[in-house]
Design a protein around this motif. Structure first.
Motif, PDB file in Angstrom:
ATOM      1  N   LEU A  18       5.838 -40.581  19.056  1.00  0.00           N
ATOM      2  CA  LEU A  18       4.645 -40.570  18.211  1.00  0.00           C
ATOM      3  C   LEU A  18       4.928 -39.697  17.001  1.00  0.00           C
ATOM      4  CD1 LEU A  18       1.518 -40.036  20.537  1.00  0.00           C
ATOM      5  CD2 LEU A  18       1.984 -42.036  19.107  1.00  0.00           C
ATOM      6  N   ARG A  19       4.273 -40.020  15.892  1.00  0.00           N
ATOM      7  CA  ARG A  19       4.321 -39.143  14.736  1.00  0.00           C
ATOM      8  C   ARG A  19       2.901 -38.727  14.372  1.00  0.00           C
ATOM      9  NH1 ARG A  19       6.527 -39.836   8.528  1.00  0.00           N
ATOM     10  NH2 ARG A  19       4.628 -41.087   8.304  1.00  0.00           N
ATOM     11  N   LEU A  20       2.665 -37.445  14.431  1.00  0.00           N
ATOM     12  CA  LEU A  20       1.379 -36.895  14.042  1.00  0.00           C
ATOM     13  C   LEU A  20       1.404 -36.527  12.563  1.00  0.00           C
ATOM     14  CD1 LEU A  20       0.663 -34.523  17.060  1.00  0.00           C
ATOM     15  CD2 LEU A  20       0.269 -36.985  16.862  1.00  0.00           C
ATOM     16  N   SER A  21       0.244 -36.652  11.927  1.00  0.00           N
ATOM     17  CA  SER A  21       0.093 -36.265  10.528  1.00  0.00           C
ATOM     18  C   SER A  21      -1.079 -35.298  10.398  1.00  0.00           C
ATOM     19  CB  SER A  21      -0.165 -37.492   9.655  1.00  0.00           C
ATOM     20  OG  SER A  21       0.904 -38.402   9.719  1.00  0.00           O
ATOM     21  N   CYS A  22      -1.002 -34.475   9.382  1.00  0.00           N
ATOM     22  CA  CYS A  22      -2.081 -33.535   9.082  1.00  0.00           C
ATOM     23  C   CYS A  22      -2.206 -33.462   7.574  1.00  0.00           C
ATOM     24  CB  CYS A  22      -1.760 -32.172   9.672  1.00  0.00           C
ATOM     25  SG  CYS A  22      -2.868 -30.849   9.161  1.00  0.00           S
ATOM     26  N   VAL A  23      -3.353 -33.838   7.067  1.00  0.00           N
ATOM     27  CA  VAL A  23      -3.594 -33.824   5.627  1.00  0.00           C
ATOM     28  C   VAL A  23      -4.457 -32.629   5.272  1.00  0.00           C
ATOM     29  CG1 VAL A  23      -4.530 -35.080   3.674  1.00  0.00           C
ATOM     30  CG2 VAL A  23      -3.398 -36.325   5.509  1.00  0.00           C
ATOM     31  N   GLY A  35       1.729 -24.851  10.751  1.00  0.00           N
ATOM     32  CA  GLY A  35       2.183 -24.930  12.132  1.00  0.00           C
ATOM     33  C   GLY A  35       1.475 -26.011  12.918  1.00  0.00           C
ATOM     34  N   TRP A  36       2.089 -26.392  14.030  1.00  0.00           N
ATOM     35  CA  TRP A  36       1.493 -27.275  15.021  1.00  0.00           C
ATOM     36  C   TRP A  36       1.344 -26.499  16.330  1.00  0.00           C
ATOM     37  CZ3 TRP A  36      -0.639 -31.903  14.198  1.00  0.00           C
ATOM     38  CH2 TRP A  36      -0.224 -32.655  13.098  1.00  0.00           C
ATOM     39  N   PHE A  37       0.195 -26.673  16.938  1.00  0.00           N
ATOM     40  CA  PHE A  37      -0.078 -26.106  18.252  1.00  0.00           C
ATOM     41  C   PHE A  37      -0.636 -27.215  19.143  1.00  0.00           C
ATOM     42  CE2 PHE A  37       0.122 -21.440  17.690  1.00  0.00           C
ATOM     43  CZ  PHE A  37       0.332 -21.397  16.321  1.00  0.00           C
ATOM     44  N   ARG A  38      -0.694 -26.950  20.426  1.00  0.00           N
ATOM     45  CA  ARG A  38      -1.331 -27.900  21.332  1.00  0.00           C
ATOM     46  C   ARG A  38      -2.075 -27.150  22.432  1.00  0.00           C
ATOM     47  NH1 ARG A  38       4.019 -30.515  24.333  1.00  0.00           N
ATOM     48  NH2 ARG A  38       4.479 -28.741  25.722  1.00  0.00           N
ATOM     49  N   GLN A  39      -3.050 -27.832  22.984  1.00  0.00           N
ATOM     50  CA  GLN A  39      -3.828 -27.232  24.061  1.00  0.00           C
ATOM     51  C   GLN A  39      -4.171 -28.288  25.093  1.00  0.00           C
ATOM     52  OE1 GLN A  39      -7.355 -25.145  22.784  1.00  0.00           O
ATOM     53  NE2 GLN A  39      -7.362 -23.898  24.641  1.00  0.00           N
ATOM     54  N   ASP A  90       3.580 -33.313  27.901  1.00  0.00           N
ATOM     55  CA  ASP A  90       3.206 -33.195  26.480  1.00  0.00           C
ATOM     56  C   ASP A  90       1.760 -33.596  26.231  1.00  0.00           C
ATOM     57  OD1 ASP A  90       6.465 -34.468  25.797  1.00  0.00           O
ATOM     58  OD2 ASP A  90       5.806 -32.384  25.581  1.00  0.00           O
ATOM     59  N   THR A  91       1.074 -34.055  27.253  1.00  0.00           N
ATOM     60  CA  THR A  91      -0.332 -34.450  27.103  1.00  0.00           C
ATOM     61  C   THR A  91      -1.180 -33.240  26.725  1.00  0.00           C
ATOM     62  OG1 THR A  91      -0.147 -36.277  28.671  1.00  0.00           O
ATOM     63  CG2 THR A  91      -2.335 -35.338  28.320  1.00  0.00           C
ATOM     64  N   ALA A  92      -1.875 -33.337  25.597  1.00  0.00           N
ATOM     65  CA  ALA A  92      -2.680 -32.227  25.076  1.00  0.00           C
ATOM     66  C   ALA A  92      -3.373 -32.678  23.803  1.00  0.00           C
ATOM     67  CB  ALA A  92      -1.803 -31.018  24.773  1.00  0.00           C
ATOM     68  N   ASN A  93      -4.253 -31.823  23.338  1.00  0.00           N
ATOM     69  CA  ASN A  93      -4.829 -31.989  22.010  1.00  0.00           C
ATOM     70  C   ASN A  93      -3.938 -31.206  21.041  1.00  0.00           C
ATOM     71  OD1 ASN A  93      -6.668 -33.081  20.275  1.00  0.00           O
ATOM     72  ND2 ASN A  93      -8.293 -31.619  20.728  1.00  0.00           N
ATOM     73  N   TYR A  94      -3.509 -31.852  19.979  1.00  0.00           N
ATOM     74  CA  TYR A  94      -2.569 -31.252  19.039  1.00  0.00           C
ATOM     75  C   TYR A  94      -3.300 -30.862  17.764  1.00  0.00           C
ATOM     76  CZ  TYR A  94       1.438 -32.426  21.910  1.00  0.00           C
ATOM     77  OH  TYR A  94       2.353 -32.489  22.941  1.00  0.00           O
ATOM     78  N   TYR A  95      -3.038 -29.634  17.311  1.00  0.00           N
ATOM     79  CA  TYR A  95      -3.709 -29.067  16.146  1.00  0.00           C
ATOM     80  C   TYR A  95      -2.694 -28.652  15.089  1.00  0.00           C
ATOM     81  CZ  TYR A  95      -7.546 -28.439  19.466  1.00  0.00           C
ATOM     82  OH  TYR A  95      -8.538 -28.632  20.395  1.00  0.00           O
ATOM     83  N   CYS A  96      -3.053 -28.874  13.834  1.00  0.00           N
ATOM     84  CA  CYS A  96      -2.280 -28.272  12.756  1.00  0.00           C
ATOM     85  C   CYS A  96      -3.054 -27.067  12.232  1.00  0.00           C
ATOM     86  CB  CYS A  96      -2.003 -29.264  11.644  1.00  0.00           C
ATOM     87  SG  CYS A  96      -3.443 -29.866  10.767  1.00  0.00           S
ATOM     88  N   ALA A  97      -2.317 -26.157  11.597  1.00  0.00           N
ATOM     89  CA  ALA A  97      -2.937 -24.916  11.147  1.00  0.00           C
ATOM     90  C   ALA A  97      -2.197 -24.359   9.947  1.00  0.00           C
ATOM     91  CB  ALA A  97      -2.951 -23.890  12.273  1.00  0.00           C
ATOM     92  N   TYR A 113      -6.596 -21.331   9.279  1.00  0.00           N
ATOM     93  CA  TYR A 113      -7.410 -22.543   9.259  1.00  0.00           C
ATOM     94  C   TYR A 113      -6.829 -23.543  10.227  1.00  0.00           C
ATOM     95  CZ  TYR A 113      -8.704 -20.326   4.874  1.00  0.00           C
ATOM     96  OH  TYR A 113      -9.100 -19.425   3.924  1.00  0.00           O
ATOM     97  N   TRP A 114      -7.731 -24.275  10.871  1.00  0.00           N
ATOM     98  CA  TRP A 114      -7.348 -25.228  11.909  1.00  0.00           C
ATOM     99  C   TRP A 114      -8.032 -26.570  11.700  1.00  0.00           C
ATOM    100  CZ3 TRP A 114      -4.035 -23.787  15.892  1.00  0.00           C
ATOM    101  CH2 TRP A 114      -3.722 -22.418  15.964  1.00  0.00           C
ATOM    102  N   GLY A 115      -7.326 -27.622  12.081  1.00  0.00           N
ATOM    103  CA  GLY A 115      -7.951 -28.930  12.128  1.00  0.00           C
ATOM    104  C   GLY A 115      -8.707 -29.111  13.438  1.00  0.00           C
ATOM    105  N   GLN A 116      -9.294 -30.302  13.602  1.00  0.00           N
ATOM    106  CA  GLN A 116     -10.070 -30.603  14.800  1.00  0.00           C
ATOM    107  C   GLN A 116      -9.206 -31.116  15.948  1.00  0.00           C
ATOM    108  OE1 GLN A 116     -13.461 -29.953  15.199  1.00  0.00           O
ATOM    109  NE2 GLN A 116     -12.933 -28.822  13.350  1.00  0.00           N
ATOM    110  N   GLY A 117      -7.987 -31.477  15.649  1.00  0.00           N
ATOM    111  CA  GLY A 117      -7.061 -31.909  16.683  1.00  0.00           C
ATOM    112  C   GLY A 117      -6.997 -33.413  16.846  1.00  0.00           C
ATOM    113  N   THR A 118      -5.885 -33.862  17.390  1.00  0.00           N
ATOM    114  CA  THR A 118      -5.696 -35.268  17.735  1.00  0.00           C
ATOM    115  C   THR A 118      -5.114 -35.317  19.150  1.00  0.00           C
ATOM    116  OG1 THR A 118      -4.714 -37.365  17.027  1.00  0.00           O
ATOM    117  CG2 THR A 118      -3.391 -35.382  16.658  1.00  0.00           C
ATOM    118  N   GLN A 119      -5.676 -36.181  19.978  1.00  0.00           N
ATOM    119  CA  GLN A 119      -5.301 -36.218  21.389  1.00  0.00           C
ATOM    120  C   GLN A 119      -4.049 -37.052  21.606  1.00  0.00           C
ATOM    121  OE1 GLN A 119      -6.670 -34.614  24.066  1.00  0.00           O
ATOM    122  NE2 GLN A 119      -5.074 -35.525  25.375  1.00  0.00           N
TER     123      GLN A 119
END
Length: 124
Positions: A18-23, A35-39, A90-97, A113-119
């Motif tokens: 998968l490729r995640l994007s953050c605008v 940065g990228w984080f996950r929860q 790797d299953t998680a909600n991924y956040y950019c910051a 600052y943080w985004g809302q995340g993508t699952q």
């Protein structure tokens, strides 16, 4: 305040990519380290990867090293996370910051600052 919007998550099978994007919404996005984080449910938010403004330095967690690649396109105000050989762990909600100017790279407290995340959900 910076507005961040992640996309690219979804349901995939183990071994897929998968490729995640953050605008980002502001020009400060391009001059900031990111940065990228996950929860995952019931777990703390954990560092995955980070990149400096010029893409000359990147940092990865042990779990991401060798499988994930962080990159950015400052012309598009966009941060990416390419994830290969995904596993159910790797299953998680991924956040950019957006990172603060000082401090380390790995702690959530250094990010402003943080985004809302993508699952991201990876099945067997």
């Amino acid at each position: 305040q910076e507005q961040l919007v992640e996309s690219g998550g979804g349901l995939v099978q183990a071994g897929d990519s998968l490729r995640l994007s953050c605008v980002g919404s502001r020009r400060t996005f391009n001059s900031s380290s990111l940065g990228w984080f996950r929860q995952a449910p019931g777990k703390e938010r954990e560092f995955i990867a980070a990149i400096d403004p010029s893409s000359s330095k990147t940092y990865y967690s042990d779990s991401a090293k060798g499988r994930f690649t962080i990159s950015r396109d400052n012309n598009k105000n966009t941060l990416y996370l390419q994830m290969d050989r995904l596993t159910p762990e790797d299953t998680a909600n991924y956040y950019c910051a957006v990172k603060s100017l000082s401090g380390g790279w790995y702690n959530t407290r250094q990010y402003l600052y943080w985004g809302q995340g993508t699952q991201v959900t990876v099945s067997l």
